[in-house]
Each structure stands twice: as C-alpha cells, then as structure tokens.
Design a protein around this motif. Sequence first.
Motif, short mmCIF file in Angstrom:
data_model
loop_
_atom_site.label_atom_id
_atom_site.label_comp_id
_atom_site.label_asym_id
_atom_site.label_seq_id
_atom_site.Cartn_x
_atom_site.Cartn_y
_atom_site.Cartn_z
N LEU A 290 0.57 -1.27 -0.15
CA LEU A 290 0.04 -0.06 0.18
C LEU A 290 0.93 1.46 -0.04
O LEU A 290 0.61 2.25 -0.78
N HIS A 291 1.89 1.35 0.87
CA HIS A 291 2.92 2.54 0.95
C HIS A 291 3.48 2.71 -0.40
O HIS A 291 3.83 3.71 -0.86
N GLU A 292 4.15 1.50 -0.79
CA GLU A 292 4.81 1.53 -2.12
C GLU A 292 4.01 1.93 -3.47
O GLU A 292 4.35 3.03 -4.09
N ARG A 305 8.78 15.06 -1.48
CA ARG A 305 9.03 14.84 -0.15
C ARG A 305 7.93 13.96 0.58
O ARG A 305 8.26 13.01 1.37
N ASN A 306 6.78 14.02 0.09
CA ASN A 306 5.82 12.92 0.60
C ASN A 306 6.17 11.47 -0.04
O ASN A 306 5.95 10.27 0.66
N GLN A 307 6.79 11.39 -0.91
CA GLN A 307 7.43 10.22 -1.75
C GLN A 307 8.31 9.46 -0.71
O GLN A 307 8.31 8.48 -0.50
N LEU A 308 9.41 10.38 -0.42
CA LEU A 308 10.33 9.72 0.47
C LEU A 308 9.78 9.48 1.98
O LEU A 308 10.05 8.22 2.34
N GLU A 309 8.64 10.17 2.45
CA GLU A 309 8.33 9.92 3.68
C GLU A 309 7.48 8.58 3.68
O GLU A 309 7.38 7.67 4.46
N THR A 310 7.13 8.33 2.94
CA THR A 310 5.92 7.18 2.32
C THR A 310 7.00 5.96 2.19
O THR A 310 6.65 4.74 2.95
N LEU A 311 8.00 6.06 1.49
CA LEU A 311 9.03 5.00 1.20
C LEU A 311 9.64 4.66 2.77
O LEU A 311 9.75 3.46 3.09
N LYS A 312 9.81 5.64 3.55
CA LYS A 312 10.36 5.39 4.94
C LYS A 312 9.48 4.51 5.66
O LYS A 312 9.88 3.80 6.44
N GLU A 313 8.30 4.78 5.54
CA GLU A 313 7.11 4.15 6.19
C GLU A 313 7.13 2.61 6.03
O GLU A 313 6.89 1.87 6.84
N LEU A 315 9.79 0.83 5.54
CA LEU A 315 10.86 0.08 6.30
C LEU A 315 10.42 -0.24 7.77
O LEU A 315 11.19 -0.94 8.50
N GLN A 316 9.30 0.52 8.27
CA GLN A 316 8.67 -0.11 9.42
C GLN A 316 8.39 -1.23 9.82
O GLN A 316 8.24 -1.95 10.65
N TYR A 317 7.82 -1.53 8.45
CA TYR A 317 7.15 -3.09 8.27
C TYR A 317 8.30 -4.03 7.86
O TYR A 317 8.16 -5.36 8.19
N ASP A 318 9.35 -3.72 7.31
CA ASP A 318 10.36 -4.78 6.75
C ASP A 318 11.66 -3.96 6.53
O ASP A 318 11.80 -3.12 5.63
N GLY A 319 12.57 -3.89 7.56
CA GLY A 319 13.66 -3.02 7.49
C GLY A 319 14.62 -3.74 6.68
O GLY A 319 15.67 -2.99 6.52
N ASN A 320 14.39 -4.83 6.03
CA ASN A 320 15.39 -5.43 5.27
C ASN A 320 14.82 -5.66 3.93
O ASN A 320 15.17 -6.70 2.91
N ASN A 321 14.02 -4.63 3.26
CA ASN A 321 13.39 -4.70 2.00
C ASN A 321 14.22 -3.98 1.05
O ASN A 321 14.78 -2.90 1.06
N MET A 322 14.79 -5.06 0.02
CA MET A 322 15.77 -4.39 -0.99
C MET A 322 14.98 -3.23 -1.75
O MET A 322 15.75 -2.38 -2.17
N GLN A 323 14.23 -3.57 -2.07
CA GLN A 323 13.27 -2.84 -3.15
C GLN A 323 13.13 -1.45 -2.77
O GLN A 323 13.17 -0.32 -3.50
N ILE A 324 12.76 -1.38 -1.54
CA ILE A 324 12.56 -0.10 -0.71
C ILE A 324 13.69 0.88 -0.71
O ILE A 324 13.74 1.95 -0.95
N TYR A 325 14.83 0.22 -0.47
CA TYR A 325 16.21 1.04 -0.38
C TYR A 325 16.48 1.49 -1.58
O TYR A 325 17.11 2.50 -1.50
N TYR A 326 16.45 0.50 -2.50
CA TYR A 326 16.81 1.07 -3.89
C TYR A 326 15.73 2.36 -4.36
O TYR A 326 16.31 2.95 -5.07
N LYS A 327 14.67 2.26 -4.31
CA LYS A 327 13.51 3.34 -4.45
C LYS A 327 13.91 4.35 -3.55
O LYS A 327 13.65 5.51 -4.06
N LEU A 328 14.38 4.49 -2.49
CA LEU A 328 14.81 5.49 -1.69
C LEU A 328 16.13 6.19 -2.21
O LEU A 328 16.16 7.29 -2.33
#
Length: 379
Positions: A290-292, A305-313, A315-328
């Motif tokens: 949903l957040h992605e 700004r909101n894109q970054l904040e949403t992607l950071k959220e 990581l609260q559910y999965d701190g080892n999600n490679m795809q999210i780190y790449y998108k950030l």
Amino acid sequence: MRNIFIIVLSLLSNGHTETALAQAADTQHKANTQLSDSDARQNAWIVMGDSCMDAFNLFQALQCYEKAYAITPTRNVMSKLGECYYKRGAYLQCTDILEKLDEQQEEGEKLGLKDMRTLYYSYAKLEKRKNRDKWGNRIVENYPYDAALLSDYARRLNAENRPETAHAFLANYYQKDSTDMHITLQLADASFLMLNFNNAKKLYQRIIKAGDVSFDVSYSLGMCFFQEEKWDSAYYYLLRAAEINSYKNVGCLYRLGLSAVRKGAPAEGIRCLNIAIQEANPSPKLMIHLHETLADAYEKKGDSRNQLETLKECLQYDGNNMQIYYKLAQAYQSIGDKENARHHYNSFLGLARMISERDRSDDLKQVVKIAEYEVSRLK
C-alpha cells in the motif's frame, strides 16, 4: 372470473387499455348489477390489481391501481396504491399518497395499522428520522402490541443513542409479555446504553438461555461484567464471544486479554492481546504494498517529500526490504541529495550481497550493476 381477468391483463400488457377496461367493467356489471358504470370500472381495476398483487406482479398491479385512482381517489384505492409503491421501492410516492390519505381521515378516525407501518418503514428507508418517529410513536400509542415494529423502532433508537425513548415503551411491553426475544434484546441494549448493567445482564442471560449463539449478545453480556470489574465472568463471556467470532474482533480481544490479566491469568492475557495486535494491523506485506503504491503516486505527482516519507514508512514493516532501499536511493538522487542516495544504494547492495550469485535472479543482477554504477558516480 379468474379467466376473464387473465384475458384482461393480457390486453392491458399489450396496450389495449380501453378493450381491457370494457371487458373488466362488463364482468363487474354481471357480478353486481347495482354498480354504476364508474364504480364498475373502478372496482374492475381494483380486483385486477389485487389479483396481480397476489401473483407478485407489482408492475401490472400498479397500473391497475393508478387507473382506479384516476376514476375516484377513494381511501381504499389510496391505501392499495401506497402499499404497491412501497413494495416497488418508490418510497417518496408511497409517503405522498398515504400522507394524503391521513389528511382525509375524519375527526376521531385514524389510519389503519398497515398504512401506518408502510409510512414508518418508508420514512426509515428515506432516512427521514423526524417523519419516521412520528409514525413510530403513533403505532406505539395506538397498537402497543405490534412487537415486530416496536423492536425495529427501538433498534433504530438505540443505534442513534436514544435509549431512554426506546426503554420507555419497551419496558411497558415487557411487563405484559416477557417472552418475545426481539423485544428482550432491544430492552437489554437500551439498559446497557443507559449504564444499567445489572438489568442488562439479566436480559442478555435470558436471551442466551433461550438458545442465542450470536457474537453480539455474548460480547454485550461480557461487557456488562467488564464494566462492573467482575473479571471472571467478563472473561467467560468475552471468551465465548471471541470463539463465536473466530477471534476477529479487536475490541473483544483487547477486553478479553485485559480481563484475563486482571483475574490473574497473565499468560492467557498476553495470548489474547497478541492476537488483538495481529488483527489490528494488516500484514506487513500488505502495508508495504500500500505504501509503495502511494509513493509511486507521489512520484508521478512530483511530490518528492511525501514520496520519501511514504517509502520510509515501508521500512517500519520490513527493515530489510531491498526494493524499498533502492527506491529511496533513486528518490534522493532525483532531488540532488547525493549523500542519502549513496547511503541507500549501499544499503541495497549490502542486502543484495547476502544473496549468493547463484541464487540471484537476472533482474536482481541487473539492478545490482546499476546501483554499483550509481554509487561510483556519486563519490
């Protein structure tokens, strides 16, 4: 007689109104020679309308009653027309015709219960509370033993947080008949909302003794004991409710866990509260998805700004999600923040390197190469 009406309805269906009317009127004359031409025609339409209603043919019943009404708007025809409108879901037309009928009543007269009920339910469907209450109160006053309507009216009043009004007429009925479980349930709910937990408990227990196995009744009874801080009984009925509901209601699970802790069973309380936490939140995968998706929408909108904040959220559910780190990393790079971009690319690469070369998909291998190239450029 039945055969002639079948013929008449067939003519009516095919648009032969005058022929149908002549056939029907002639039949009525033969049945009762004392009828005038006008009365014979009207009576013919009424009888045909009644026949259609009996056959659940509301479309042709409406046509017949409207023809009868056009000849003379008698009370009988208006009542039948109102009922037909209601059954067809035409609630505005229904209330219009029956309110007119009410206006025609002589002094000391009143509408019949059937018409009152039709007005009550029509206004309920239209969500016109003031008008609904008007007819609900009239029925309570004039027909105090209509248990089905009384319980429906009380249910609506309780839902609107007006339990005092519901309790007044329910208690009066209950004194004469304490065996109707619909009345008993609404009286219990009204008592609960009025914080009369002792009376509510007795009523809920009567309903359960009569065989009720619903979640709502067990939950409400458990809540009565919970409010009185009688933890053993609260736990017993809340557990019953939770089992009926397959442990899906968060509010019930929370109070069940709390009751268990307070009655001296902390392990059971922890079990229930953990289930409550699980039920209160969607799965991490769903939340990340949903957040992605929301972050992608912000990217398309140009709202970094909101894109970054949403992607950071995420990581609260999965701190080892490679795809999210790449998108950030990509998001930071797009706004010129080289330091954070490099940091998140490196975080992505660190996680990717934990996967052996043999187990990496072709897509992952390609993305790793891109990330390594971007890191070299950002130095």
